[in-house]
Scaffold this active site. Structure first.
Site, PDB file in Angstrom:
ATOM      1  N   HIS A 473     -13.886  27.191  59.941  1.00  0.00           N
ATOM      2  CA  HIS A 473     -12.985  26.077  59.612  1.00  0.00           C
ATOM      3  C   HIS A 473     -12.188  25.645  60.838  1.00  0.00           C
ATOM      4  O   HIS A 473     -12.193  24.473  61.229  1.00  0.00           O
ATOM      5  CB  HIS A 473     -12.041  26.505  58.482  1.00  0.00           C
ATOM      6  CG  HIS A 473     -11.040  25.465  58.104  1.00  0.00           C
ATOM      7  ND1 HIS A 473     -11.199  24.652  57.011  1.00  0.00           N
ATOM      8  CD2 HIS A 473      -9.875  25.077  58.689  1.00  0.00           C
ATOM      9  CE1 HIS A 473     -10.174  23.814  56.934  1.00  0.00           C
ATOM     10  NE2 HIS A 473      -9.359  24.053  57.946  1.00  0.00           N
ATOM     11  N   GLU A 474     -11.525  26.601  61.451  1.00  0.00           N
ATOM     12  CA  GLU A 474     -10.684  26.253  62.606  1.00  0.00           C
ATOM     13  C   GLU A 474     -11.535  25.739  63.761  1.00  0.00           C
ATOM     14  O   GLU A 474     -11.114  24.869  64.514  1.00  0.00           O
ATOM     15  CB  GLU A 474      -9.842  27.453  63.041  1.00  0.00           C
ATOM     16  CG  GLU A 474      -8.826  27.908  62.000  1.00  0.00           C
ATOM     17  CD  GLU A 474      -7.949  26.784  61.447  1.00  0.00           C
ATOM     18  OE1 GLU A 474      -7.663  25.821  62.196  1.00  0.00           O
ATOM     19  OE2 GLU A 474      -7.573  26.860  60.262  1.00  0.00           O
ATOM     20  N   HIS A 477     -12.106  22.095  63.395  1.00  0.00           N
ATOM     21  CA  HIS A 477     -10.982  21.337  63.963  1.00  0.00           C
ATOM     22  C   HIS A 477     -11.091  21.317  65.500  1.00  0.00           C
ATOM     23  O   HIS A 477     -10.838  20.310  66.146  1.00  0.00           O
ATOM     24  CB  HIS A 477      -9.649  21.999  63.620  1.00  0.00           C
ATOM     25  CG  HIS A 477      -9.172  21.777  62.215  1.00  0.00           C
ATOM     26  ND1 HIS A 477      -9.055  20.528  61.660  1.00  0.00           N
ATOM     27  CD2 HIS A 477      -8.727  22.654  61.267  1.00  0.00           C
ATOM     28  CE1 HIS A 477      -8.567  20.656  60.416  1.00  0.00           C
ATOM     29  NE2 HIS A 477      -8.374  21.928  60.162  1.00  0.00           N
ATOM     30  N   HIS A 480     -13.477  18.849  66.677  1.00  0.00           N
ATOM     31  CA  HIS A 480     -12.913  17.503  66.502  1.00  0.00           C
ATOM     32  C   HIS A 480     -12.037  17.155  67.714  1.00  0.00           C
ATOM     33  O   HIS A 480     -11.994  16.005  68.152  1.00  0.00           O
ATOM     34  CB  HIS A 480     -12.100  17.485  65.210  1.00  0.00           C
ATOM     35  CG  HIS A 480     -11.822  16.138  64.642  1.00  0.00           C
ATOM     36  ND1 HIS A 480     -10.877  15.941  63.666  1.00  0.00           N
ATOM     37  CD2 HIS A 480     -12.340  14.916  64.902  1.00  0.00           C
ATOM     38  CE1 HIS A 480     -10.834  14.649  63.350  1.00  0.00           C
ATOM     39  NE2 HIS A 480     -11.721  14.011  64.083  1.00  0.00           N
TER      40      HIS A 480
HETATM   41 ZN   LIG Z   1      -7.673  22.899  58.462  1.00  0.00          ZN
END
Ligand SMILES: [Zn+2]
Length: 683
Positions: A473-474, A477, A480
């Site tokens: 998940h991290e 990010h 991104h």
């Molecule tokens: Zn998040």
């Protein structure tokens, strides 16, 4: 202090212009902040004084201004989150109000706003490209939302409200950290550790060693330790103690009590919204989102809630059955849930976390992250042990693209330790854009923080499936931020609308569950054997078990968040209010909720997620629908789909309206069904 002796004000000359972490002391921050704020004010005065009044002299110059202040702030907030000390916390308390006042003064600068407003009025006739149009609109909206149109007394009051909110939100976060650091349960003998698998005992021993209690075992309020303890400990009374300490964070009477702080934050937010012409704070918050209105948020939450409670009830039946089979007849309490869920998981799916963990060594999972990023986006991560950050556990990687050119730096900080806040998050020391002084490219420096319990020296750190998802998940990010390819700082990386920001992160979690990825990377740390096929099958079968519980806990928190922020009247007692909202919804007490208001940092340690906890679910609708594109293509690494994903999602930042960029990726709007199916809420 002589500015020349302050490493924060010197040129950052380390490779990648990293800060001189070793040389920075807490006492350097105040003078550095003050100098950087002065410099920023001078830059803004120059913008106002520039007679040209065009896109370049106003919008581009404003986007470029405050670079020094931004990089010092970024470093400061990274340190206070990941490696704080009493001295840094003191600076944080001392600087919260002046920094908030500075940023507020920028947003309230009437002559500066006149310049921006003037360009905004004339934007259609200025021959700007789509990204430049978007920049003008976003920048203008930032000012309007910060009260730039207010005048006289209202303007002053607004500034005072914002400044006070900054102090309160800082105190709120520090109180939670205090209660987390303050608590520990010592397991005095082997009997007290009954039920705990080896990896939990190791983590408890490490937590003790971190507190100078070598040779003993303690359970702290580090999230992974708490959840492991609640899952495995045979001692119901100890589980209850730990659970009460965990859910009681922020609620202890005395100087660290968050109840009066949250009450005041809520009152000030109501006032803030009213000053800006909104009926409630939720309306103000949602005006800058994809959802736009409370109705659309409630429609999603209601739809999910009514499916989640029955799913939770089906899971409870399985737990009660397991309790009966074990001859246990007490009431199923919140501190029992994870324990019995684990029993069900083991008997029904034969999924034993301690059997799985040896296949999920942290190092191997980090390789899996990098491999997925390479196969999807052509990225290469090169470990640079010569680059030092703020703690020896932080690993630095140079990131290069398909053509071999370096595109940025990635710092990976994976372990929990004293002085680091709980949870997992991505942050940046620098953002990508092409608007650096002299028109150059700014290379991103992106951080991922996790809170995994570190294994003793010489042994591999083993992750749970939940940890693996968090890691992915991290990293989503992080990608991104790293893959951002935009012209302007304001539009870079994750600086997107907040109900869009979890799309790239949650989407990346899907690859953590792909067979192909598991087969390649989930290997036994000692034998190198791949994760056996039967375990992969069981993981897949077990995936939906527990979704009712998780969905109820999450949605309950999101409902409380919306309810508390759409209220027009004062909330005298947040604890009673929370209980009332949950009771009205028929929320099952044994499920609990992800965050109670007294320690709900998303809501009260800043305003980023206030009336915005729903965004994870909103983004999940998008990520589940987006991943379907790979399923439809029949290949989790399908090249054309990955190319569209890079072009329209991971590299776009906020340079395009999110609904439009999503449609450009998918060829249509997102639908709800893939999310509901993934959560097992429909068949
Ligand atoms: Zn998040």
């Amino acid at each position: 202090m002589d500015a020349a002796l302050n490493p924060l004000l010197a040129d950052w000359s380390a490779p990648h212009a990293l800060p001189a972490f070793d040389a920075v002391r807490p006492e350097h921050f105040r003078p550095a902040f003050e100098a950087a704020m002065r410099e920023h004010r001078a830059e803004l005065a120059a913008i106002v004084a520039d007679p040209r009044r065009n896109f370049e002299s106003v919008i581009v110059a404003f986007d470029r201004s405050g670079e020094r202040l931004a990089r010092i702030e970024a470093l400061f907030y990274n340190l206070t989150a990941s490696a704080t000390t009493a001295a840094l916390q003191a600076v944080q308390r001392e600087m919260a109000a002046p920094l908030a006042a500075h940023w507020n003064a920028v947003r309230q600068d009437a002559s500066l706003f006149r310049c921006i407003d003037d360009i905004w009025q004339r934007r259609r006739g200025l021959e700007l490209d789509a990204e430049q149009q978007r920049l003008v609109e976003r920048m203008h909206q930032d000012f309007v939302r910060a009260g730039a149109r207010l005048e006289g007394e209202q303007r002053e009051r607004y500034a005072a409200v914002v400044q006070r909110l900054a102090e309160l939100t800082t105190a709120f976060g520090q109180n939670v950290l205090h209660d987390e650091s303050d608590y520990m349960l010592e397991l005095r003998d082997d009997a007290a550790a009954a039920g705990l698998p080896r990896f939990v005992r190791d983590a408890a021993a490490q937590a003790a060693a971190d507190r100078d209690l070598s040779g003993r075992m303690v359970i702290t309020l580090s999230r992974s330790l708490v959840l492991s303890f609640l899952t495995f400990s045979h001692h119901r009374d100890l589980r209850e103690q730990v659970w009460r300490a965990w859910v009681g964070r922020g609620e202890r009477p005395g100087e660290h009590d968050n109840r009066p702080i949250a009450r005041e934050i809520l009152a000030l937010r109501r006032e803030q919204a009213a000053l800006l012409g909104h009926a409630c704070y939720a309306d103000h918050a949602l005006a800058d989102t994809m959802a736009l209105t409370r109705e659309r948020v409630w429609a999603l939450l209601d739809e999910v809630w009514q499916r989640a409670v029955p799913a939770w009830e089906r899971e409870r039946e399985l737990l009660l059955e397991a309790m009966r089979a074990a001859g246990v007849d007490h009431v199923l309490q919140p501190w029992d849930w994870r324990y019995w869920a684990e029993q069900v998981r083991q008997s029904r799916y034969a999924l034993d976390e301690s059997e799985l963990k040896p296949y999920f060594a942290l190092d191997a999972m980090v390789r899996a992250l990098f491999d997925c990023a390479q196969r999807l986006f052509g990225l290469h991560f090169t470990h640079r042990p010569d680059l030092h950050a703020y703690h020896p556990d932080v690993h630095a990687y140079e990131v290069s693209g398909q053509d071999g050119a370096v595109i940025g730096l990635f710092l990976h900080d994976n372990f929990s330790r004293p002085g680091k806040r709980s949870g997992a998050w991505m942050s940046a020391l620098r953002w990508q854009h092409r608007n650096a002084a002299g028109g150059g490219r700014s290379q991103p420096i992106i951080l991922n923080n996790n809170n995994f319990a570190k294994a003793p020296p010489g042994e591999p750190t083993l992750l749970s499936l939940d940890d693996v998802r968090t890691l992915f998940h991290e990293f989503g990010h992080g990608l991104h931020g790293l893959l951002s390819d935009v012209g302007y700082n304001r539009l870079s990386g994750t600086k997107v609308l907040r109900d869009f920001v979890e799309l790239p992160s949650q989407l990346f979690e899907h690859w953590a569950q792909e067979r192909e990825v598991l087969q390649r990377h989930a290997r036994h740390h000692a034998t190198g054997e791949p994760l056996p096929q039967h375990l992969i099958e069981r993981i897949e079968a077990a995936r939906r078990f527990g979704q009712g519980y998780e969905t109820v806990r999450y949605t309950a928190s999101a409902i409380v968040d919306m309810a508390v922020h759409e209220r027009c009247e004062p909330v005298d007692d947040i604890v009673a209010f929370e209980a009332e909202v949950l009771a009205r919804r028929g929320a099952p007490p044994a499920a609990g909720l992800n965050h109670r208001l007294v320690h709900f940092q998303h809501l009260f340690s800043g305003s980023g997620y206030a009336a915005g906890y729903y965004v994870y679910l909103w983004a999940e609708v998008l990520d589940a629908d987006a991943y379907e594109a790979f399923v439809e293509a029949g290949d989790p690494f399908d090249a054309p789909t990955a190319a569209r994903l890079l072009q329209h999602i991971y590299s776009r930042g906020d340079s395009v309206e999110p609904g439009a960029t999503y449609r450009a990726f998918r060829g249509r709007e997102a639908t709800l069904e893939p999310m509901l199916r993934d959560r097992g809420l429909i068949n």
